[in-house]
Design an enzyme around this catalytic site. Sequence first.
Site, PDB file in Angstrom:
ATOM      1  N   SER A 234      87.566   1.606 124.034  1.00 30.31           N
ATOM      2  CA  SER A 234      86.288   0.913 123.877  1.00 30.31           C
ATOM      3  C   SER A 234      85.148   1.788 124.399  1.00 30.31           C
ATOM      4  O   SER A 234      84.967   2.908 123.925  1.00 30.31           O
ATOM      5  CB  SER A 234      86.374  -0.447 124.586  1.00 30.31           C
ATOM      6  OG  SER A 234      85.342  -1.303 124.174  1.00 30.31           O
ATOM      7  N   ASP A 458      88.363  -5.200 114.287  1.00 32.42           N
ATOM      8  CA  ASP A 458      88.057  -5.185 115.715  1.00 32.42           C
ATOM      9  C   ASP A 458      86.658  -5.768 115.898  1.00 32.42           C
ATOM     10  O   ASP A 458      85.684  -5.226 115.374  1.00 32.42           O
ATOM     11  CB  ASP A 458      88.100  -3.738 116.216  1.00 32.42           C
ATOM     12  CG  ASP A 458      87.897  -3.613 117.723  1.00 32.42           C
ATOM     13  OD1 ASP A 458      87.170  -4.445 118.295  1.00 32.42           O
ATOM     14  OD2 ASP A 458      88.445  -2.671 118.303  1.00 32.42           O
ATOM     15  N   HIS A 486      91.132  -5.950 119.394  1.00 30.48           N
ATOM     16  CA  HIS A 486      90.385  -4.838 119.959  1.00 30.48           C
ATOM     17  C   HIS A 486      91.330  -3.719 120.371  1.00 30.48           C
ATOM     18  O   HIS A 486      92.229  -3.938 121.170  1.00 30.48           O
ATOM     19  CB  HIS A 486      89.594  -5.348 121.165  1.00 30.48           C
ATOM     20  CG  HIS A 486      88.659  -4.354 121.768  1.00 30.48           C
ATOM     21  ND1 HIS A 486      87.935  -3.455 121.023  1.00 30.48           N
ATOM     22  CD2 HIS A 486      88.326  -4.115 123.068  1.00 30.48           C
ATOM     23  CE1 HIS A 486      87.191  -2.722 121.836  1.00 30.48           C
ATOM     24  NE2 HIS A 486      87.416  -3.102 123.067  1.00 30.48           N
TER      25      HIS A 486
END
Length: 517
Positions: A234, A458, A486
């Site tokens: 991320s 995502d 995710h």
Amino acid sequence: MNTPRRARRVIAIVAGLAAASLALSGCLYTMIPDTSAPPSTESPAPDTEGVAADLLPYYGQELDWSTCGDGFDCTTVTAPLDWEDPSAGEIELSVIRSRATNGQAIGSLLTNPGGPGASGVGLIRDSLAYAVGEPVREQFDVIGFDPRGVGESTAVRCFDAPEMDAYLFDIPENGRGTDAWAEELRERHAAFAEACDANSDGIIPFITTENSARDMDLLRAVLGDRELNYLGYSYGTFLGATYAKLFPEKVGRLVLDGAVDPAISNLEVDIVQGIGFESALRAYMADCLEGSDCPFRGTVDGAMADLGTLLAGVDRDPLPAADGRELGADSLMTGIVAALYAEESWPYLSLALQGALEGDPETAFLLADFYYDREGGEYLSNQTEAFRTYNCMDYPTEATPDEITAARARLAEEAPTVAPYWFGANPCDDWPYPPTGVREPIAAEGAAPILVIGTTNDPATPYEWSVSLADQLASGVLITREGEGHTGYNKGNACVDEAVEAYLLEGTVPQGDVTCD
């Protein structure tokens, strides 16, 4: 309802850890030279080659490891507060290590769980098996660290727990969308910013991704590695890409999973994420409607409209919780977002929405509390403060009123359920320091091959960002996981896992992009 406590435990394990059984599309591989460090020793010699004289005291420090739990060692590393002026003060970086289980580490693998503001020490200490697959744990010393401003490192401090509760959960007195409502939010953000500056001992201007990337090079060196091996999730992809921009010649094997596009503005981030969560919400709703326990009925469009009605209802008449908080639309939306990070959390989203429909906000608050790392009225970390600090320092606030109006119109059209609760006053407008970050493509010319992983639905880091980052990087290779949730590595997808582990352990690079379906 007797499920919330159980839900809290399960969500803590599965959020962000979507699992799927996927197969590898046909692809070819090539090899890159094995330049990883020799097997680690207890005190490897720091890598100080080419280091400027004023930085040698930092790059030359020897680490003092101590045991800190079953199978873990911990230490602290001293870094300059200001990399442009190393004499201006120091900060401490908290580091944890899980030694290679085969006893013959091929080097260190730094990790970052994202955020910005999530604890890398906590990721490894509490969730090692979820963070890194067993083959990697066997051959690498896996390293977690709290970036500057975060957790057990020299940290940003803003509000105490009651003040944070008021900031995050109190219902505004003025009606949503009015000028008075916007001003009320602005005043709250200004008070938060003032508290961060007052309580953080002067570190706020230096809590930036570029400084954190420079810290990573320091960690690489004091760990005794000539090149950086890194797995970032991320926001951790932006941190890793920034490292590659600053130190392309030091790039070893970098995996950037669930990419952030470094070239887009904060406004664009907000819009694309809002659209991404609307898409994930529709996927949840389609799945929910197939089961008997779904709190909605009919078509996906009809169920989304009913959810919109629920959100509008709690916006008008918030639901009181046992602890005195009231569940309004903003907190309910936070709970929805928290559950959409992983497909395994969808059943708990159904519980939360069913509860809200019945006037019971407890499970929805459970999800919102998980999002904010809150438990029993206390905040277990400073991730909210650090998140705000990094974003306000990293992102220039240059959007014009016309651009904001156009962005909100786009969001309303493409994410009609999410849109009414997605925007408010910009929390960085009253930040005490101007941003120093830039938004631009990152090519990292001269870097070794870098793997970028994107998941097609995502919600938090939409797939298009991974495509963009892989295209920007001169040596980028894209791995696509078709699915929900995710990030993609170590989530039960054999295709992705095999490609990543062959790269990290053997230096095997896919010869062309890979699609896992």
